[in-house]
Scaffold this motif. Structure first.
Motif, short mmCIF file in Angstrom:
data_model
loop_
_atom_site.label_atom_id
_atom_site.label_comp_id
_atom_site.label_asym_id
_atom_site.label_seq_id
_atom_site.Cartn_x
_atom_site.Cartn_y
_atom_site.Cartn_z
N GLY A 138 -32.65 43.84 12.69
CA GLY A 138 -33.89 44.57 12.90
C GLY A 138 -34.59 44.15 14.16
N ASP A 139 -35.91 44.20 14.10
CA ASP A 139 -36.76 43.93 15.25
C ASP A 139 -37.29 42.50 15.19
N GLN A 189 -28.64 50.53 14.70
CA GLN A 189 -29.41 49.68 13.78
C GLN A 189 -29.59 50.37 12.44
N LYS A 190 -29.40 49.62 11.36
CA LYS A 190 -29.61 50.12 10.00
C LYS A 190 -31.12 50.28 9.77
N SER A 191 -31.48 51.13 8.82
CA SER A 191 -32.90 51.33 8.49
C SER A 191 -33.36 50.28 7.48
N LYS A 192 -34.67 50.11 7.38
CA LYS A 192 -35.19 49.16 6.39
C LYS A 192 -34.82 49.60 4.98
N ASN A 193 -34.80 50.92 4.71
CA ASN A 193 -34.43 51.40 3.37
C ASN A 193 -32.97 51.08 3.06
N TYR A 194 -32.10 51.10 4.07
CA TYR A 194 -30.71 50.72 3.88
C TYR A 194 -30.63 49.30 3.32
N TRP A 195 -31.33 48.35 3.97
CA TRP A 195 -31.28 46.95 3.54
C TRP A 195 -31.94 46.76 2.18
N SER A 215 -41.94 44.56 7.19
CA SER A 215 -42.11 45.80 7.95
C SER A 215 -43.53 45.87 8.50
N ASP A 267 -40.02 48.19 13.65
CA ASP A 267 -40.04 48.81 12.33
C ASP A 267 -39.91 47.76 11.22
N TYR A 268 -38.89 46.91 11.31
CA TYR A 268 -38.66 45.92 10.27
C TYR A 268 -37.87 44.75 10.85
#
Length: 167
Positions: free
Chosen positions: A73-74, A2-8, A52, A121-122
Motif C-alpha cells: 500500500g501507501d 497495487q491491490k485495494s484495501k478491500n482485497y486485503w 486507511s 489510500d491504505y
C-alpha cells in the motif's frame, strides 16, 4: 498493480480494531514467559494491521515495545508523543530513497498513532509486541487528555485522538 484495501480485508479476514483500522491476529508461539507483574504471556504476539484514510490508528500507549513492518500500500506516518513532551514522526514505507523505513520499533511508554499520507489510500503492516500483547497493557487517549499534556501538538491530536473513548 497495487491491490485495494478491500482485497486485503477480505483475503486476510481482517476485523475492525478498537484503536482504528482492521486487524487479524496471527498464530502465537507456544512459549510463555512470566512478566514483571507475574502474568503468564506469550513470548510475542503479531497482527496484520490495515490502516486507511478514514480509519487511522488513534493515539494509544503500550507497556511493551511494538515493532511495525511495512508490507503493501501507501506510506504511513507513525506519530510519537514522548513522555518528555517532544513529538516525532517516522515514515513507514518502501521508498527508502524518500527516507521511509521498512520497519520501526515504537518504544514502550510512548503515546503513538499512525495515519496514511494525504494522497494515499491504505497501508498494510504487521505489528509485533514482546512480551505478547494484552489489553491490560493498552491505553487509549481522548483529545482533552492529550491536549492537557501536549498543547503544542493540537493539530495531530485533533486528527488522531478520540473526542470520547469508544465503548
Amino acid at each position: 498493480m497495487q491491490k485495494s484495501k478491500n482485497y486485503w480485508i477480505e483475503q486476510l479476514n481482517l476485523l475492525p480494531h478498537p484503536e482504528g483500522g482492521y486487524y487479524k491476529t496471527v498464530p502465537q508461539p507456544a512459549e510463555q514467559i512470566t512478566t514483571e507483574d507475574q502474568r503468564e504471556r506469550p513470548l510475542y504476539t503479531s497482527i496484520y494491521f490495515l490502516l486507511s484514510q478514514e480509519s487511522p490508528s488513534h493515539f494509544h500507549r503500550l507497556k511493551s515495545d511494538e515493532i511495525w513492518y511495512f508490507h503493501a500500500g501507501d506510506p504511513l506516518t507513525i506519530h510519537l508523543l514522548y513522555p518528555d513532551g517532544h513529538y516525532e514522526q517516522v515514515k513507514l514505507g518502501s521508498s527508502i530513497e524518500n527516507k521511509e523505513v521498512l520497519q520501526y520499533t515504537v518504544p514502550k511508554g510512548v503515546i503513538f498513532g499512525s495515519s496514511i499520507e494525504e494522497n494515499g489510500d491504505y497501508a498494510l503492516v504487521s505489528c509485533m509486541v514482546a512480551p505478547g500483547f494484552d489489553y491490560q497493557d493498552f491505553e487509549l487517549f481522548t483529545q482533552a487528555q492529550l491536549l492537557e499534556v501536549y498543547p503544542h501538538q493540537r493539530e495531530v491530536i485533533r486528527k488522531l485522538a478520540f473526542e470520547s473513548l469508544p465503548d
